[in-house]
Write a protein that holds these residues in place. Structure first.
Motif, short mmCIF file in Angstrom:
data_model
loop_
_atom_site.label_atom_id
_atom_site.label_comp_id
_atom_site.label_asym_id
_atom_site.label_seq_id
_atom_site.Cartn_x
_atom_site.Cartn_y
_atom_site.Cartn_z
N ILE A 86 -21.53 37.46 17.13
CA ILE A 86 -20.68 36.41 16.57
C ILE A 86 -19.81 37.01 15.45
CG2 ILE A 86 -20.59 34.02 15.77
CD1 ILE A 86 -23.54 33.72 16.52
N PRO A 87 -18.97 38.00 15.79
CA PRO A 87 -18.14 38.61 14.75
C PRO A 87 -17.23 37.57 14.08
CG PRO A 87 -17.35 39.25 16.93
CD PRO A 87 -18.63 38.49 17.12
N ILE A 88 -16.74 37.92 12.94
CA ILE A 88 -15.92 37.07 12.06
C ILE A 88 -16.79 36.01 11.41
CG2 ILE A 88 -13.88 35.61 11.76
CD1 ILE A 88 -12.67 37.06 14.23
N LEU A 89 -17.51 35.21 12.20
CA LEU A 89 -18.37 34.17 11.63
C LEU A 89 -19.59 34.80 10.98
CD1 LEU A 89 -18.16 31.54 14.50
CD2 LEU A 89 -16.67 31.84 12.53
N ILE A 90 -20.15 35.81 11.59
CA ILE A 90 -21.11 36.71 10.94
C ILE A 90 -20.28 37.93 10.59
CG2 ILE A 90 -23.19 38.11 11.19
CD1 ILE A 90 -24.24 36.06 13.21
N PRO A 91 -19.86 38.04 9.34
CA PRO A 91 -18.75 38.94 8.96
C PRO A 91 -19.10 40.43 8.93
CG PRO A 91 -19.62 37.85 7.02
CD PRO A 91 -20.35 37.27 8.20
N CYS A 92 -19.29 41.01 10.11
CA CYS A 92 -19.60 42.43 10.21
C CYS A 92 -18.44 43.31 9.74
CB CYS A 92 -20.02 42.78 11.63
SG CYS A 92 -18.88 42.24 12.90
N HIS A 93 -17.24 42.77 9.70
CA HIS A 93 -16.09 43.55 9.24
C HIS A 93 -16.19 43.88 7.75
CE1 HIS A 93 -15.02 39.29 8.64
NE2 HIS A 93 -14.30 39.70 7.60
N ARG A 94 -17.09 43.23 7.03
CA ARG A 94 -17.25 43.48 5.59
C ARG A 94 -18.18 44.64 5.28
NH1 ARG A 94 -17.96 37.12 4.39
NH2 ARG A 94 -15.85 36.50 4.99
N VAL A 95 -18.64 45.36 6.29
CA VAL A 95 -19.50 46.53 6.09
C VAL A 95 -18.67 47.77 6.39
CG1 VAL A 95 -21.65 47.67 6.70
CG2 VAL A 95 -21.51 45.18 6.76
N VAL A 96 -18.63 48.67 5.42
CA VAL A 96 -17.82 49.89 5.56
C VAL A 96 -18.70 51.12 5.34
CG1 VAL A 96 -15.70 48.72 4.83
CG2 VAL A 96 -17.13 49.84 3.11
N ALA A 97 -18.17 52.25 5.74
CA ALA A 97 -18.86 53.52 5.54
C ALA A 97 -18.66 53.99 4.10
CB ALA A 97 -18.32 54.57 6.51
N GLN A 98 -19.47 54.94 3.67
CA GLN A 98 -19.32 55.52 2.32
C GLN A 98 -17.91 56.06 2.13
OE1 GLN A 98 -22.01 54.28 0.50
NE2 GLN A 98 -22.17 56.28 -0.43
#
Length: 149
Positions: free
Chosen positions: A112-124
């Motif tokens: 459920i991307p966007i609604l479960i905001p996986c885009h807010r996790v980034v690499a070091q």
């Protein structure tokens, strides 16, 4: 399973519902279109979110993503990341247990991307990956929309 599609700045998206809960958000236009009250409310919420994400808060409707207990733990932690903020795979691993790699795998399997905001996790160092249809371009676009970059 009822599905309802919507036009978005990222292209067509399709929401799916089961037992009164959102179970997936997929890129593309769904074959079947069923306007249930939940799907209509979720579609309308997303339309507004794409216009003003900072005023919308977190997704207010029930979610029920299919996954392992560990994946669900990661996805719950994603929902706690505020709009306009990011965290790293490493920081998330320290928070919930596990390794950055296992966190990345769970994030990448988010149904459920966007609604479960996986885009807010980034690499070091950099954005990391993104499993949306447009890949890193979509992730960058979403983070820019939220003024997180």
């Amino acid at each position: 399973m009822p599905q309802l599609s919507l036009h978005s700045p990222l292209g067509p998206l399709t929401l799916s519902e089961e037992d009164g809960k959102i179970i997936s958000l997929d890129w593309g236009w769904g074959r079947d279109q069923t306007e249930t009250p939940l799907l209509c409310e979720a579609r309308d919420w997303l339309d507004k979110w794409f216009d003003e994400p900072k005023t919308m808060g977190t997704f207010p409707f029930p979610l029920d993503p299919f996954g392992t207990p560990y994946q669900k733990k990661i996805w719950a932690a994603l929902c706690a990341i505020p709009v306009g903020k990011v965290t790293t795979y490493q920081a998330l691993a320290k928070q919930v247990g596990g390794s950055p790699r296992s966190v990345g795998q769970a994030v990448g399997r988010n149904p459920i991307p966007i609604l479960i905001p996986c885009h807010r996790v980034v690499a070091q160092r950099g954005l990391g990956g993104y499993s949306g249809d447009g890949g890193l371009d979509d992730k960058r676009w979403l983070l820019n929309l939220e003024e997180a970059l």
